[in-house]
Design a protein around this motif. Structure first.
Motif, PDB file in Angstrom:
ATOM      1  N   ARG A  19      78.087  89.517  17.917  1.00  0.00           N
ATOM      2  CA  ARG A  19      76.699  89.922  18.134  1.00  0.00           C
ATOM      3  C   ARG A  19      76.097  89.061  19.231  1.00  0.00           C
ATOM      4  O   ARG A  19      76.210  87.846  19.200  1.00  0.00           O
ATOM      5  CB  ARG A  19      75.883  89.744  16.852  1.00  0.00           C
ATOM      6  CG  ARG A  19      76.277  90.713  15.769  1.00  0.00           C
ATOM      7  CD  ARG A  19      75.407  90.518  14.542  1.00  0.00           C
ATOM      8  NE  ARG A  19      74.307  91.458  14.484  1.00  0.00           N
ATOM      9  CZ  ARG A  19      74.396  92.673  13.946  1.00  0.00           C
ATOM     10  NH1 ARG A  19      75.504  93.065  13.405  1.00  0.00           N
ATOM     11  NH2 ARG A  19      73.348  93.473  13.942  1.00  0.00           N
TER      12      ARG A  19
ATOM     13  N   GLY B 215      69.694  89.512  22.525  1.00  0.00           N
ATOM     14  CA  GLY B 215      68.937  89.429  23.764  1.00  0.00           C
ATOM     15  C   GLY B 215      67.774  88.486  23.546  1.00  0.00           C
ATOM     16  O   GLY B 215      67.084  88.568  22.538  1.00  0.00           O
ATOM     17  N   GLY B 216      67.589  87.563  24.458  1.00  0.00           N
ATOM     18  CA  GLY B 216      66.513  86.596  24.315  1.00  0.00           C
ATOM     19  C   GLY B 216      66.584  85.618  25.443  1.00  0.00           C
ATOM     20  O   GLY B 216      67.384  85.785  26.356  1.00  0.00           O
TER      21      GLY B 216
ATOM     22  N   GLU C 290      66.574  92.431  31.158  1.00  0.00           N
ATOM     23  CA  GLU C 290      68.000  92.737  31.091  1.00  0.00           C
ATOM     24  C   GLU C 290      68.194  94.232  31.292  1.00  0.00           C
ATOM     25  O   GLU C 290      67.591  95.041  30.587  1.00  0.00           O
ATOM     26  CB  GLU C 290      68.588  92.287  29.745  1.00  0.00           C
ATOM     27  CG  GLU C 290      68.480  90.789  29.535  1.00  0.00           C
ATOM     28  CD  GLU C 290      69.400  90.248  28.446  1.00  0.00           C
ATOM     29  OE1 GLU C 290      69.950  91.066  27.686  1.00  0.00           O
ATOM     30  OE2 GLU C 290      69.549  89.010  28.378  1.00  0.00           O
TER      31      GLU C 290
ATOM     32  N   LEU D  17      78.393  93.700  20.186  1.00  0.00           N
ATOM     33  CA  LEU D  17      77.288  94.489  19.685  1.00  0.00           C
ATOM     34  C   LEU D  17      76.028  93.769  20.155  1.00  0.00           C
ATOM     35  O   LEU D  17      75.846  92.585  19.866  1.00  0.00           O
ATOM     36  CB  LEU D  17      77.373  94.532  18.155  1.00  0.00           C
ATOM     37  CG  LEU D  17      76.673  95.661  17.442  1.00  0.00           C
ATOM     38  CD1 LEU D  17      77.444  96.036  16.193  1.00  0.00           C
ATOM     39  CD2 LEU D  17      75.275  95.263  17.081  1.00  0.00           C
ATOM     40  N   LEU D  18      75.191  94.452  20.896  1.00  0.00           N
ATOM     41  CA  LEU D  18      73.984  93.823  21.449  1.00  0.00           C
ATOM     42  C   LEU D  18      72.796  94.062  20.533  1.00  0.00           C
ATOM     43  O   LEU D  18      72.709  95.085  19.863  1.00  0.00           O
ATOM     44  CB  LEU D  18      73.675  94.389  22.840  1.00  0.00           C
ATOM     45  CG  LEU D  18      74.823  94.398  23.839  1.00  0.00           C
ATOM     46  CD1 LEU D  18      74.331  94.935  25.183  1.00  0.00           C
ATOM     47  CD2 LEU D  18      75.411  93.011  24.013  1.00  0.00           C
ATOM     48  N   GLU D  19      71.882  93.122  20.556  1.00  0.00           N
ATOM     49  CA  GLU D  19      70.760  93.199  19.625  1.00  0.00           C
ATOM     50  C   GLU D  19      69.486  92.767  20.343  1.00  0.00           C
ATOM     51  O   GLU D  19      69.467  91.712  20.982  1.00  0.00           O
ATOM     52  CB  GLU D  19      71.060  92.254  18.452  1.00  0.00           C
ATOM     53  CG  GLU D  19      70.300  92.551  17.192  1.00  0.00           C
ATOM     54  CD  GLU D  19      70.757  91.630  16.067  1.00  0.00           C
ATOM     55  OE1 GLU D  19      71.976  91.587  15.801  1.00  0.00           O
ATOM     56  OE2 GLU D  19      69.895  90.946  15.506  1.00  0.00           O
ATOM     57  N   TYR D  20      68.441  93.585  20.228  1.00  0.00           N
ATOM     58  CA  TYR D  20      67.146  93.252  20.826  1.00  0.00           C
ATOM     59  C   TYR D  20      66.061  93.472  19.785  1.00  0.00           C
ATOM     60  O   TYR D  20      66.119  94.415  19.007  1.00  0.00           O
ATOM     61  CB  TYR D  20      66.864  94.120  22.053  1.00  0.00           C
ATOM     62  CG  TYR D  20      67.808  93.841  23.195  1.00  0.00           C
ATOM     63  CD1 TYR D  20      67.519  92.861  24.131  1.00  0.00           C
ATOM     64  CD2 TYR D  20      68.985  94.557  23.329  1.00  0.00           C
ATOM     65  CE1 TYR D  20      68.379  92.585  25.176  1.00  0.00           C
ATOM     66  CE2 TYR D  20      69.858  94.296  24.372  1.00  0.00           C
ATOM     67  CZ  TYR D  20      69.549  93.305  25.292  1.00  0.00           C
ATOM     68  OH  TYR D  20      70.412  93.039  26.323  1.00  0.00           O
ATOM     69  N   GLU D  21      65.063  92.603  19.809  1.00  0.00           N
ATOM     70  CA  GLU D  21      63.935  92.750  18.881  1.00  0.00           C
ATOM     71  C   GLU D  21      62.632  92.659  19.633  1.00  0.00           C
ATOM     72  O   GLU D  21      62.525  91.954  20.627  1.00  0.00           O
ATOM     73  CB  GLU D  21      63.972  91.640  17.812  1.00  0.00           C
ATOM     74  CG  GLU D  21      64.954  91.948  16.706  1.00  0.00           C
ATOM     75  CD  GLU D  21      64.695  91.078  15.477  1.00  0.00           C
ATOM     76  OE1 GLU D  21      63.532  90.691  15.246  1.00  0.00           O
ATOM     77  OE2 GLU D  21      65.681  90.786  14.771  1.00  0.00           O
ATOM     78  N   PHE D  22      61.599  93.362  19.115  1.00  0.00           N
ATOM     79  CA  PHE D  22      60.274  93.248  19.726  1.00  0.00           C
ATOM     80  C   PHE D  22      59.202  93.692  18.746  1.00  0.00           C
ATOM     81  O   PHE D  22      59.421  94.562  17.902  1.00  0.00           O
ATOM     82  CB  PHE D  22      60.180  94.073  21.018  1.00  0.00           C
ATOM     83  CG  PHE D  22      61.007  95.302  21.006  1.00  0.00           C
ATOM     84  CD1 PHE D  22      62.265  95.308  21.586  1.00  0.00           C
ATOM     85  CD2 PHE D  22      60.549  96.459  20.392  1.00  0.00           C
ATOM     86  CE1 PHE D  22      63.043  96.445  21.560  1.00  0.00           C
ATOM     87  CE2 PHE D  22      61.326  97.590  20.369  1.00  0.00           C
ATOM     88  CZ  PHE D  22      62.580  97.583  20.954  1.00  0.00           C
TER      89      PHE D  22
END
Lengths: 213, 213
Positions: free
Chosen positions: A81, A84-85, A155, A206-211
């Motif tokens: 994992r 993104g950050g 990104e 596996l990419l992960e982004y949160e907002f």
DNA sequence: CAGTGGTCTAGACCACGAT
DNA sequence: TCGTGGTCTAGACCACTGT
């Protein structure tokens, strides 16, 4: 006799479908060996090329992987994992395997983003990360003024099949895409001050982004 | 005579490399027709299967696309940009082509994320978006309690080769990966209240995420 | 209609991996 | 050494596309 029997589908697709279903039903588990060309020739009464074609389908789907002299094997998926950050690359579970820093001319798209003259020479860092001995991530960083600190990142993600060079560098079996991430860092005044280009083995990530809203 | 001549590389790879270089050098532009099987057989003095194999390489790399009865053509890349953010799907430049709402049992991974019993039946919405008549995005939304509003989102991105069913639905030529996005929405108390699963034609999309430090 | 790619056969030799 | 997949040939018939 291109389509004998009761089916309208090509033989190789029918054979591939049988194998695919067997894999998905768990008859063959990740790492198991699938029936080989000779097995399929005998079982389905087809020529070698037809059996090869069926096995090729599973490989281009990313479900199987051929090992020369050994057989065709079911692939496994154990994703890393990546969040993104601000951090960029998280190095847990992967090991830095190679690092080079040198003065180079960046590609035009990067020079453009950083508002550099096309022939400008700046420090460039190349990194390679491995998991279990296999390379999974290639990184190239462009940062003309290391003193400045980015406060915002963008990104851009693009997914595609690898060039033959990338396939070689990442040791990708057929049927494995790459994820390309262009990460741009911005100074408080909005200027782009660094670019990082990442190429990932898609089967490893596996990419992960949160907002928040 | 598997490797005649001065080269150690297989013939089909050499032919493929020639074609690839010609494409990258701009000799053939997007949409142009490449030399066909018969042309390559004559030009390189090889059998049909060998010429086919060379053209197959370019197709699995996503650089070319075969049209039955017409020829093999250079593919173009005109990406749609999707900004990750609270909006979910941005509908500019794509058109909604099909929408279905029905009561269904979600897949186990979704039921688990939403803390539903495995057999629960909830409203599910299926959408399909097209660009220039070609489907580019499939979406399935699970939202058991439409009244609740999410305040935080997480997107998990995975890139892989399509199943044959997905390739058919999205009309993907060989050598085209898909991007799978699982978008989860959370209520203020941290509970997951909606899941949206997106499947994108990777050759049509460029994803974009931004964040402050 | 002629030309294209799609499928298929029945052979062959090779390099490689496991034993 | 033996079985594996990798490459290659020289034919064949088919379905489809464009004219």
């Amino acid at each position: 006799m291109a389509n004998p029997g009761t089916s309208r589908r090509p033989k190789y697709q029918r054979i591939a479908a049988d194998l695919r279903q067997a894999v998905q039903a768990g008859e063959y588990r990740p790492g198991d060996r699938l029936p080989g060309e000779n097995d399929l020739m005998a079982a389905y009464q087809v020529a070698r090329m037809t059996a090869r074609q069926a096995l090729g389908v599973l490989q281009t789907e990313g479900l199987a992987e051929a090992r020369k002299g050994a057989g065709v094997f079911v692939r496994s998926f154990r994703p890393l994992r990546r969040r993104g950050g601000p951090d960029g690359i998280d190095t847990h579970a992967v090991a830095l395997d190679g690092a080079v820093e040198e003065q180079r001319t960046p590609p035009p798209t990067v020079a453009d983003a950083l508002a550099l003259s096309p022939a400008a020479v700046i420090p460039v860092r190349d990194h390679r990360f491995v998991r279990d001995g296999k390379p999974v991530l290639l990184s190239t960083s462009y940062r003309p003024q290391p003193g400045l600190v980015a406060v915002r990142f963008r990104e851009e993600i693009h997914c595609r099949m690898p060039s033959s060079e990338e396939a070689q560098q990442l040791r990708l079996p057929p049927g494995t895409p790459v994820i390309q991430i262009r990460r741009t860092g911005f100074a408080p005044d909005g200027r782009a001050i660094e670019v990082n280009e990442l190429t990932l083995d898609a089967s490893s990530y596996l990419l992960e982004y949160e907002f928040d809203v």
